[in-house]
Structure formats: structure tokens, C-alpha cells
Design an enzyme around this catalytic site. Structure first.
Site, PDB file in Angstrom:
ATOM      1  N   TYR A   1       0.816  -1.224   0.000  1.00  0.00           N
ATOM      2  CA  TYR A   1       0.000   0.000   0.000  1.00  0.00           C
ATOM      3  C   TYR A   1       0.850   1.276   0.000  1.00  0.00           C
ATOM      4  O   TYR A   1       2.060   1.211   0.118  1.00  0.00           O
ATOM      5  CB  TYR A   1      -1.057  -0.003   1.104  1.00  0.00           C
ATOM      6  N   GLU A   2       0.182   2.400  -0.183  1.00  0.00           N
ATOM      7  CA  GLU A   2       0.854   3.712  -0.316  1.00  0.00           C
ATOM      8  C   GLU A   2       1.755   3.754  -1.535  1.00  0.00           C
ATOM      9  O   GLU A   2       2.829   4.343  -1.505  1.00  0.00           O
ATOM     10  CB  GLU A   2       1.728   3.967   0.913  1.00  0.00           C
ATOM     11  N   GLY A   3       1.337   3.111  -2.616  1.00  0.00           N
ATOM     12  CA  GLY A   3       2.190   2.999  -3.806  1.00  0.00           C
ATOM     13  C   GLY A   3       3.068   1.772  -3.629  1.00  0.00           C
ATOM     14  O   GLY A   3       3.911   1.734  -2.725  1.00  0.00           O
TER      15      GLY A   3
END
Ligand code: FAD
Length: 592
Positions: free
Chosen positions: A442-444
Site C-alpha cells: 500500500y501507499e504505492g
């Protein structure tokens, strides 16, 4: 059980990442090193004695959804209340909204401790802090007045709503829609998935930051706007009004972070009886400029996610070391006691433990150095400010991706040190491994971080910024060489080689980008990011050993240089010579 390594954290902040020099120069106002120590000590106590004991309840019980309401694990709502009452949510928040305005370096140090103690718990305030930053920077004054003080104190929490079923890494595909209302507000419609703490029982209101498209918006990411959508509308006097048309339809069953509810959120589906359909929202920043505002939140969050990797790695290392001192098997020449040797005496177990310790320390150093750059960019002016912004930009994808990769690596080694007891749930080593895995996604995803590093960060300052950084690391290698201390073994030589590998790989990638051969550069992006992290991490371990001549610190630095840093030459070969074979083999794969 986890004990916060307060001294090591303080040492890394001050001597490796640059906090001592900044405080002594007075760059952070009246912040003193004594105050830093006091804050870290109290955070360490709270993390070890109050958060860590509730970790197991989170993993075993998880979050539960009933009638669109989420029950967090037993004890967590009360823990959250005590945690916010302790002022921890407000540590770095803006002072005009009740925050303590402390540097990011302190926020990351304390965040590491909360993450070690219970990652799934810490995720909630991590998102709130991101929301505070985005609102503070981009929201209109009235929105700030209504929401910021409560988010800063932690009385309300924040969420981040980007992902939709068809729009994950690629936000071009985003479909949630927003319509203008006559009173200047907006109505939001659509579905968001995987929303962390989209619903919870910690607080009586939740402030969702939501990306959506206006009807006349341009295609792609240039047509995305950011909206604030509260769970309960807020009256003029600050009290809570009616329920908004947003609800949690389901929560995910998942590998780890069981205590953190991962919610499917439905906006504008007529959830509130007697009210018109449409979740009431307010624009943050300008129409169609939402992605830029959200990136404020995401940059902050990316570094914070890096700290998740550091946090779980530290917890896994502590657990494995304790187990290795207890568990006895076989004979070992370094053990002269009776009976079977504690497994910590076996060279292979020692290799695992030292690898865990070294990787954790270098991820911590890189992450804290990134926080230092963020702080310096805030207190600097003119070209200095640009310099520190570029440094923070450069280090953010490395802090995020490398730290979370090693989070998985170190927690996996933690299981290995435990043998079969690591694979069963009883020791807790498996739970850390399960928790660590999400942070690379997550978060890229970490693949996206590597692309960001190569295509956006290497070209900064006409391609020169990165060489300035490598030059600073070279100076550390030179200082080790000049010391001529036997304890460092081949550290200086291997570090010089690693930095040379980094320089050559960087030049190769920049040339490929300049020639327009982007795919050749992208093929090597992930190995390049690891090469970058190992070389800079080796330099940070050396800086630590130079600052504190403790024999253990020098020995760890040498272990890393002679056993792990040597990986950089192989990585360079992969970056500079791997693209053609990757393309050929991939063609065969796709054709099949
Ligand atoms: C537990 C959990 C919590 C989450 N919390 C939130 C949250 O609070 N808010 C929120 O908005 N989202 C959240 N997410 C969503 C998360 O951010 C996405 O899962 C993530 O961005 C990846 O998107 P995706 O799952 O669609 O994967 P995809 O984008 O489909 O990616 C699949 C694979 O393809 C690769 N890939 C994709 N595009 C490219 C490309 N252009 N070049 C190279 N490789 C590429 C990826 O690196 C990955 O390996 C959460 C997810 C989970 C599982």
C-alpha cells in the site's frame, strides 16, 4: 515482548541523521536534546508497557463489522483514548490548531515505536496525521477551523480514499464522482475499497479525504479533485449534526494487520433515511487539482509506511534474539557450558541475527535521514530549501520501499531463527511476518516507488542532486579509511566500491532516460533501489561507528560491509546488463 530501543533510536536521530547539529544550531526553536530524550523515553515506556501488551488481542480478535459499525479489538478503543490523552497524536501537528509543532524527526522516531508495538493500531493515527498535513496545506480557512483542531488532538480520525476496484496504482481509472451543490458544497457518489480505518469505534467522527471527478473534469489524473467528507456533518457551533451518506459495506479478511479494519466505503447510496442521496463534501484546494493535494498526504504517509518496515523488523529482531539465547540445540565450539548450546552460538544463527540487526539499523537510518531532510526543508530558505526538498524527495521512495522490503525479509528471518516454533502462532514471530507483508503494497507499491526514484527523483537538479548525495557518502568512506582502525576490516574499501557501483548504475539509468529508452531504465529500477539503499545504509552504519567507537557498533558495520554490502556489484550488473534479457524473456512469457 517488545522493549523500545530508546537509546538506539536517540543515537540514530542525533548522530547519524543530523538532529544534534540541527538542535545545536537552534534550527528547531527552543527544542533541546534533553527534551528530545524525555519525549523518546516516555514514548518508549508507553509503547512497551501499554501498546505492546494489546498486540495479541488485535491479531487474534481482529476488527469486526456488524450493521455498518466496526468493533475494534478488545481494549483498543480505551488504548486509543489514553494514547491521545498523552498528546501523542498532536506531537507534530501545527501549533495554531493545538499541536506541539515538533520536528518530523521526532514523529518518525515515535511512530517507529508504535509500529513495533502494534502496527495495526498505529495505522489509524498514521492516516490522521497525513490528513492533518493535507488540510493544513490546502484547505480553506473555514474547513481548517472546523476540522483541524479535532484531528490534531485525535478526537476525530482521518482516512485516505483513493483506491477503487478498477483504480489501484493507476488513478487515471478513478470513477467516483462529485456534483456541485448550490450552497458551494458538493455531493459525492461512488465506491472506495481497502480504506484503512474507514469505520471504527475509537472516535465519534471520522474525516474522510476522498478523490472524485466533477462532471466536466478533464480525462485522466488532471481531472481529479479532493473532498473532505465527514461521517457526521458538523454544526456551526462545532457539535455533531446528522449522519452523512457514507457507510462501510464490508471489511476484508486478510493476511495480517487484523486489528486494522480495511473497509469498502459506499458514498451517496441513500444510506440516511429521509435525506437526499449524495455524501456531503467540501472541496480541498482547487477543482481538478486534487491529486497534488493528496500527494502532500501520500509523501508524508510513504515515509510513515517506511517506519512500519523498521518497526516490525525491530520487533522481530528482539524476539529472535531472545529466543536464540533460550533455545538449545547441538554443540557449538564457542559454547563451553554444559549440555546443548543455546542456538545463538551457531554461526548460521548468528548470521541471521546480524543480518536482521544490520538491515533494521540501515532502514532506520535512511528513514530518519529522510525525516531530517523534510525538517531542514521547512526551516531553510532559498537554494538551501530547494536542496533539502530534493533530498527529501530522493530519500522518500527509498525509505518507503527498502524499509518495507526488509520488514518482510527480517520478519521472515525471525521465523527461521525460531525454527518450527516460528511457523506456529504461539511465539508471535509468524504474526509479525504476516503484518509486515502489506507495507510493500500500500501507499504505492514498492515497484511504483522504484519507478518514482528512477524517473522523477534521479533527474532532479538537472540530474546532479544525486551525485551531491553520493559525494557526502564518499566522505564517510574516506573518514573510515583515514582512521586506519583494524576493527573496520575492509569497510572503507567495500564502501568505496559500493558507492562506485551506485555512481555507475545511476549514470547508466540517466543515460537511458536521456536516450528515451525508458523501458531499459525501468527494467533495472527495483534492483537499483536496493543498491542505493545498501550503499547509503553501509555509509550510515559507518557514520554511526565513527560517532561511537563502541566495539559492537564497529563490528556490526564491518559485518555488513564484508558480508552484505558486496551485493551492490551484483545489483549494478543487473541494472546495467539485465534489461535486454528481461525484454526477450518477457516477450516469450507474454506470447505463451
Ligand atoms: C490492507 C490494505 C490497506 C489499504 N489501505 C488503503 C487506504 O487507506 N486508502 C486507499 O486509498 N487505498 C488503500 N489500499 C489500497 C492500496 O494502496 C493498493 O492496493 C495499492 O495502491 C496497489 O493497487 P492494486 O491493489 O490495485 O494493485 P495494482 O495496481 O493492480 O498492482 C498489481 C501489481 O502490478 C504492479 N504495477 C501496477 N502498475 C504498474 C506500472 N505502471 N508499472 C509497473 N508495475 C505496475 C504493481 O507494482 C503490483 O505489483 C490498501 C490496501 C490494502 C491491501
Amino acid at each position: 515482548m517488545y522493549r523500545a530501543p530508546v537509546e538506539e533510536i536517540a543515537f540514530t536521530l542525533k548522530e547519524v541523521a543530523g538532529l544534534r547539529a540541527a538542535v545545536e544550531e537552534g534550527l528547531f526553536g527552543d527544542l533541546s536534546l534533553d527534551l528530545v530524550d524525555a519525549i523518546l523515553a516516555e514514548a518508549g515506556r508507553f509503547a512497551s508497557e501499554e501498546v505492546a501488551p494489546l498486540y495479541k488481542a488485535g491479531d487474534e480478535h481482529g476488527a469486526v463489522l456488524e450493521d455498518a459499525a466496526v468493533a475494534t479489538p478488545p481494549g483498543w478503543a480505551d488504548l486509543y483514548r489514553r494514547w491521545t490523552e498523552g498528546g501523542w497524536n498532536a506531537l507534530t501537528g501545527p501549533e495554531e490548531f493545538g499541536g506541539q509543532g515538533l520536528p518530523t524527526m521526532l514523529s518518525v522516531a515515535t511512530l517507529e515505536m508504535w509500529n513495533s508495538a502494534a502496527l495495526a493500531f498505529a495505522l489509524c493515527p498514521t492516516l490522521t496525521m497525513g490528513a492533518v498535513e493535507a488540510l493544513h496545506k490546502h484547505a480553506a480557512d473555514e474547513l481548517k477551523r472546523t476540522y483541524l483542531a479535532k484531528l490534531v488532538s485525535g478526537e476525530w480520525t482521518g482516512t485516505m480514499n483513493l483506491t477503487e476496484p478498477q483504480a489501484g496504482s493507476d488513478l487515471n481509472a478513478l470513477r467516483a464522482r462529485a456534483e456541485r451543490a448550490p450552497d458551494g458544497s458538493y455531493r459525492i457518489f461512488g465506491q472506495k475499497i481497502f480504506i484503512t480505518y474507514g469505520e471504527q469505534d475509537f472516535t465519534d467522527n471520522i474525516v474522510h479525504l476522498v478523490l472524485a471527478r466533477l462532471p466536466d473534469a478533464p480525462q485522466g489524473t488532471r481531472g481529479i479533485s479532493l473532498f473532505l467528507v465527514p461521517k457526521f456533518l458538523v454544526e456551526a457551533d462545532g457539535s455533531l449534526g446528522r449522519r452523512n451518506d457514507v457507510f462501510c459495506a464490508s471489511i476484508e479478511e486478510k493476511l495480517g494487520i487484523h486489528g486494522s479494519p480495511t473497509c469498502t466505503m459506499i458514498y451517496g447510496d441513500g444510506f440516511v433515511p429521509g435525506e437526499e442521496k449524495g455524501a456531503v463534501g467540501w472541496l480541498i484546494g482547487e477543482e481538478n487539482k486534487g491529486l497534488a493535494c493528496m500527494f502532500t498526504m501520500m509523501n508524508n504517509a510513504r515515509l510513515a509506511i517506511g517506519l512500519e518496515g523498521v518497526g516490525v523488523a525491530e520487533a522481530a529482531f528482539q524476539k529472535a534474539l531472545a529466543f536464540a539465547n533460550e533455545r538449545r540445540q547441538g554443540k557449538a565450539s564457542s559454547y563451553s557450558g554444559d549440555g546443548m548450546a543455546p542456538i545463538v552460538h551457531h554461526p548460521d544463527v548468528q548470521r541471521m541475527l546480524l543480518t536482521m540487526q544490520a538491515l533494521t539499523r540501515i532502514a532506520r537510518s535512511i528513514s530518519y535521514a529522510c525525516a531530517h531532510a523534510i525538517d531542514m526543508s521547512r526551516v531553510s530558505r532559498g537554494s538551501d530549501k530547494t536542496h533539502w526538498q530534493e533530498r527529501a524527495n530522493l530519500l522518500t521512495p527509498i525509505a518507503k520501499a527498502f524499509s518495507t522490503d526488509i520488514g518482510s525479509e527480517v520478519t521472515s528471518l525471525g521465523i527461521q531463527v525460531h525454527g518450527g516454533m516460528g511457523y506456529v502462532e504461539e511465539t508471535g514471530a509468524a504474526a509479525l511476518y504476516r503484518d509486515a507483508r502489506i507495507a510493500s503494497i500500500y501507499e504505492g507499491t514498492n515497484g511504483i516507488q522504484a519507478i518514482d526514484l528512477v524517473t522523477r527523483k534521479l533527474p532532479q537538479a538537472g540530474g546532479d542532486h544525486v551525485y551531491g548525495y553520493i559525494g557526502e557518502l564518499d566522505a564517510i568512506a574516506n573518514a573510515v579509511a583515514a582512521l586506519n582502525h583494524d576493527g573496520f576490516g575492509r569497510t572503507a574499501l567495500n564502501l568505496e566500491q559500493a558507492l562506485d557501483d551506485l555512481q555507475q548504475a545511476t549514470r547508466y539509468l540517466q543515460n537511458k532516460l536521456a536516450e528515451g529508452r525508458t523501458d531499459d531504465a525501468l527494467a533495472g529500477a527495483t534492483p537499483y533501489l536496493r543498491l542505493f539503499a545498501l550503499a547509503s545504509g553501509g555509509a550510515y552504519l559507518a557514520r554511526a561507528a565513527l560517532a561511537d567507537s563502541d566495539p559492537g557498533r564497529i563490528a556490526l558495520c564491518r559485518f555488513f560491509a564484508e558480508n552484505m554490502l558486496v551485493e551492490t556489484s551484483a545489483l549494478k550488473a543487473c541494472v546495467t546488463g539485465g534489461a535486454a534479457s528481461l525484454a526477450t524473456a518477457a516477450n516469450a512469457l507474454i506470447a505463451a
